[in-house]
Design an enzyme around this catalytic site. Structure first.
Site, PDB file in Angstrom:
ATOM      1  N   HIS A 232      17.506 108.501  40.850  1.00 12.78           N
ATOM      2  CA  HIS A 232      16.256 109.170  41.242  1.00 12.78           C
ATOM      3  C   HIS A 232      16.045 109.215  42.769  1.00 12.78           C
ATOM      4  O   HIS A 232      15.765 110.261  43.332  1.00 12.78           O
ATOM      5  CB  HIS A 232      15.050 108.484  40.605  1.00 12.78           C
TER       6      HIS A 232
ATOM      7  N   LYS B 297      20.350 109.737  31.283  1.00 12.05           N
ATOM      8  CA  LYS B 297      20.768 108.604  32.100  1.00 12.05           C
ATOM      9  C   LYS B 297      20.801 107.358  31.218  1.00 12.05           C
ATOM     10  O   LYS B 297      20.126 107.371  30.193  1.00 12.05           O
ATOM     11  CB  LYS B 297      19.828 108.436  33.280  1.00 12.05           C
TER      12      LYS B 297
ATOM     13  N   ASP C 296      19.416 101.395  38.335  1.00 10.79           N
ATOM     14  CA  ASP C 296      18.437 102.046  37.461  1.00 10.79           C
ATOM     15  C   ASP C 296      17.631 103.130  38.187  1.00 10.79           C
ATOM     16  O   ASP C 296      17.223 104.115  37.574  1.00 10.79           O
ATOM     17  CB  ASP C 296      17.481 100.969  36.912  1.00 10.79           C
TER      18      ASP C 296
HETATM   19  P1  NAD Z   1      16.612 104.426  20.974  1.00  8.98           P
HETATM   20  O1  NAD Z   1      17.426 103.198  20.717  1.00  8.98           O
HETATM   21  O2  NAD Z   1      15.146 104.373  20.798  1.00  8.98           O
HETATM   22  O3  NAD Z   1      17.146 105.600  20.026  1.00  8.98           O
HETATM   23  C1  NAD Z   1      18.508 105.807  19.806  1.00  8.98           C
HETATM   24  C2  NAD Z   1      18.686 106.989  18.866  1.00  8.98           C
HETATM   25  O4  NAD Z   1      20.101 107.159  18.689  1.00  8.98           O
HETATM   26  C3  NAD Z   1      18.103 106.805  17.480  1.00  8.98           C
HETATM   27  O5  NAD Z   1      17.610 108.038  17.043  1.00  8.98           O
HETATM   28  C4  NAD Z   1      19.309 106.418  16.628  1.00  8.98           C
HETATM   29  O6  NAD Z   1      19.207 106.806  15.263  1.00  8.98           O
HETATM   30  C5  NAD Z   1      20.390 107.208  17.297  1.00  8.98           C
HETATM   31  N1  NAD Z   1      21.705 106.615  17.083  1.00  8.98           N
HETATM   32  C6  NAD Z   1      22.120 105.375  17.441  1.00  8.98           C
HETATM   33  N2  NAD Z   1      23.400 105.192  17.044  1.00  8.98           N
HETATM   34  C7  NAD Z   1      23.779 106.337  16.412  1.00  8.98           C
HETATM   35  C8  NAD Z   1      24.970 106.756  15.790  1.00  8.98           C
HETATM   36  N3  NAD Z   1      26.050 105.974  15.704  1.00  8.98           N
HETATM   37  N4  NAD Z   1      25.004 107.995  15.279  1.00  8.98           N
HETATM   38  C9  NAD Z   1      23.936 108.811  15.341  1.00  8.98           C
HETATM   39  N5  NAD Z   1      22.788 108.467  15.920  1.00  8.98           N
HETATM   40  C10 NAD Z   1      22.706 107.233  16.451  1.00  8.98           C
HETATM   41  O7  NAD Z   1      17.019 104.904  22.440  1.00  8.98           O
HETATM   42  P2  NAD Z   1      16.138 105.787  23.460  1.00  8.98           P
HETATM   43  O8  NAD Z   1      15.246 104.867  24.197  1.00  8.98           O
HETATM   44  O9  NAD Z   1      15.560 106.938  22.763  1.00  8.98           O
HETATM   45  O10 NAD Z   1      17.249 106.250  24.506  1.00  8.98           O
HETATM   46  C11 NAD Z   1      18.162 107.284  24.256  1.00  8.98           C
HETATM   47  C12 NAD Z   1      18.930 107.595  25.543  1.00  8.98           C
HETATM   48  O11 NAD Z   1      18.030 108.047  26.533  1.00  8.98           O
HETATM   49  C13 NAD Z   1      19.638 106.390  26.146  1.00  8.98           C
HETATM   50  O12 NAD Z   1      20.815 106.832  26.787  1.00  8.98           O
HETATM   51  C14 NAD Z   1      18.646 105.902  27.197  1.00  8.98           C
HETATM   52  O13 NAD Z   1      19.283 105.208  28.242  1.00  8.98           O
HETATM   53  C15 NAD Z   1      18.112 107.227  27.680  1.00  8.98           C
HETATM   54  N6  NAD Z   1      16.771 107.141  28.289  1.00  8.98           N
HETATM   55  C16 NAD Z   1      15.716 106.650  27.575  1.00  8.98           C
HETATM   56  C17 NAD Z   1      14.470 106.611  28.181  1.00  8.98           C
HETATM   57  C18 NAD Z   1      13.264 106.118  27.411  1.00  8.98           C
HETATM   58  O14 NAD Z   1      12.177 106.168  27.991  1.00  8.98           O
HETATM   59  N7  NAD Z   1      13.389 105.667  26.184  1.00  8.98           N
HETATM   60  C19 NAD Z   1      14.289 107.053  29.490  1.00  8.98           C
HETATM   61  C20 NAD Z   1      15.386 107.555  30.183  1.00  8.98           C
HETATM   62  C21 NAD Z   1      16.627 107.598  29.571  1.00  8.98           C
END
Ligand code: NAD
Length: 488
Positions: free
Chosen positions: A242, A150, A237
């Site tokens: 959810h 999401k 969100d």
């Molecule tokens: P983050 O910014 O911490 O991590 C992003 C990751 O993507 C990193 O590993 C980065 O290297 C990689 N990345 C970015 N651009 C890139 C590119 N051009 N090529 C290859 N890799 C690339 O983000 P996150 O918090 O881990 O979130 C990831 C996804 O999960 C998002 O869609 C977010 O909405 C979703 N999400 C996150 C959470 C959370 O708790 N963090 C919860 C629910 C959903």
């Protein structure tokens, strides 16, 4: 108790965004816990793929640190952790460039017995790029699976575009859209209770149910991700995904079988039967400063923000089963306690043979389905208050979690992410959202949000550590009902 954990096939799981926050906090520690539980087959491999310039050893170190920090509860010794780290590999790729893709392909096993899955743990802006490169570089096979996180769009138009991007390269039966609420033990138990017993289903309708409440209260603020959150708000969100998913499971008709499309067809019918929400049946809120924590607007770095950090609404499902039964949904940040709970409030008995004193409540049965903390279910039943002094009635909770009856194994349940990832490997889509469901949910949400924007609706301020704005309490009081108390 005999363990009936379904084994999973050997797999190559590539986690795009493998160095990101979600991978470090949830996905990798979750996989480690499954490894400790003996559920990972020999020959399972996990490959991190991200933009950072790491080699295998540096990625293993990062995962070791993440497990130490977030992998609490894993019943594992140091040697097992080393074994788990051996299953890991890493490849630097740029989702928007061509570097790294062929080398990543070489890492994958060319064996039709090995499940190939790609987890898109990156922002949705990269889904289309990654899907396209998986095809153009020949990484995607006929049967490989993709898992997407999401938010799945921010409105109907963007969700349709994401679905179309993915559909260019993958069939619907290869796409796993995560809503981690569906991976919770109690959510699945809800289906078992509804459809595995003769007791509840006959009562599960407008004739016997007075109303249903769904509360997802959080104590956290949006600090640290305020600018991101401010573009979204509680409706996008939390409610669109959810709370809607929980609503679907509680309200759907019995599917003919516990099979992915049968379940998802029924959920879709619920969303399509939702009536548009009247503006006076919605309360939006924004937390103020308090308890040493800044206000929502400060966290969002937007002094004029109209985005809601709290929402309460009353909605109706227009079908035979639920005609006239209100569903009350609420969710918010900086609330009194962290609590996610669904309560089904049944109607009182048609006629009471007992004298009810003035001011005394008429007792109703209530079924509480608690998702967090302390997942479990209780049913409030009315009994006689023990002791002399006449016939006084009291309500007592009947614990339906059965952890005592099922023994310690019942306590050792996988976390939502663990379960969902294992379901991907097993090829079971039941607990994942289908594309048409997501679009239908946005089709219901969009006009509500458009209404606020057209009216420049201003959220009501609420005190941090409270149950939300006063108007949210009034939403129920006006109907002669009250919310469940928010408590941990
Ligand atoms: P983050 O910014 O911490 O991590 C992003 C990751 O993507 C990193 O590993 C980065 O290297 C990689 N990345 C970015 N651009 C890139 C590119 N051009 N090529 C290859 N890799 C690339 O983000 P996150 O918090 O881990 O979130 C990831 C996804 O999960 C998002 O869609 C977010 O909405 C979703 N999400 C996150 C959470 C959370 O708790 N963090 C919860 C629910 C959903």
């Amino acid at each position: 108790m005999v363990s009936r954990v379904i084994p999973v096939d050997r797999f190559d799981l590539v986690i795009f965004g493998g160095t990101g926050d979600l991978a470090r906090r949830k996905i990798l520690p979750g996989l480690y816990r499954r490894f400790c539980a003996g559920q990972m087959p020999d020959g399972a491999r996990i490959i991190g793929a991200a933009r950072s310039d790491l080699d295998r050893g540096a990625f293993q170190d990062m995962v070791r640190d993440a497990i130490t920090e977030f992998g609490t509860g894993a019943p594992c010794e140091g040697a097992t952790l080393d074994d788990f780290l051996e299953t890991l590999d890493y490849m630097r790729v740029d989702a928007r460039g061509e570097d790294g893709w062929d080398a990543l392909k070489d890492m994958l096993r060319d064996d039709s017995d090995v499940v190939r899955a790609f987890y898109f743990s990156v922002g949705p802006g990269l889904f289309g790029d990654i899907a396209a490169r998986l095809q153009s570089h020949g990484l995607a096979t006929e049967d490989s699976r993709v898992v997407v996180e999401k938010p799945f769009g921010r409105d109907l138009g963007s969700a349709r575009a994401l679905n179309a991007d993915l559909a260019q390269h993958f069939r619907e039966d290869q796409i796993y859209r995560i809503d981690h609420y569906l991976g919770k033990e109690t959510v699945q138990n809800l289906m078992a209770v509804r459809f595995g017993n003769v007791l509840f289903e006959p009562l599960w309708n407008a004739q016997f149910v007075d109303h249903i409440q769904i509360t997802v209260a959080e104590t956290v603020s949006v600090e640290g991700r305020g600018a991101y959150y401010d573009k979204s708000g509680a409706m996008r969100d939390m409610v669109q995904n959810h709370l809607m998913q929980l609503l679907c499971l509680i309200a759907m008709e019995p599917p003919s079988r516990f099979d992915p499309d049968a379940v998802r067809d029924e959920k879709l019918k619920v969303i399509r039967a939702l009536a548009p929400v009247e503006p006076h049946h919605i309360v939006r809120g924004q937390y103020e400063a308090g308890g040493g924590v800044a206000s929502y607007r400060d966290h969002a770095e937007n002094p004029k923000s109209f985005t809601e950090s709290f929402i309460a609404l009353r909605c109706h499902i227009e079908n035979w089963r639920w005609a006239g039964v209100p569903f009350y949904l609420r969710t918010g940040k900086r609330m009194k306690a962290r609590m996610s709970e669904i309560t089904v409030v049944f109607k009182p008995t048609r006629h009471s043979i007992f004298d009810i004193g003035e001011g005394e409540d008429v007792h109703s049965n209530m079924l509480h389905i608690r998702l967090q903390p302390n997942e479990g279910m209780t049913l409030d039943v009315t009994i006689k208050e023990p002791g002399p002094g006449g016939m006084r009635l009291v309500t007592v909770p009947l614990d339906m979690t059965f952890s005592e009856a099922l023994g310690p194994e019942a306590e050792d349940v996988p976390d939502a992410y663990e379960r969902l990832i294992m379901d991907v490997i097993r090829g079971n889509q039941t607990l994942f959202m289908r594309g048409d469901e997501v679009e239908a949910a946005w089709a219901w949400t969009d006009p509500i949000i458009a209404g606020w924007e057209a009216r420049a609706d201003v959220p009501k301020p609420y005190e941090p550590g409270s149950s939300g704005p006063e108007d949210a309490l009034m939403l129920m009081h006006r109907d002669g009902r009250r919310w469940r108390e928010i408590k941990a």
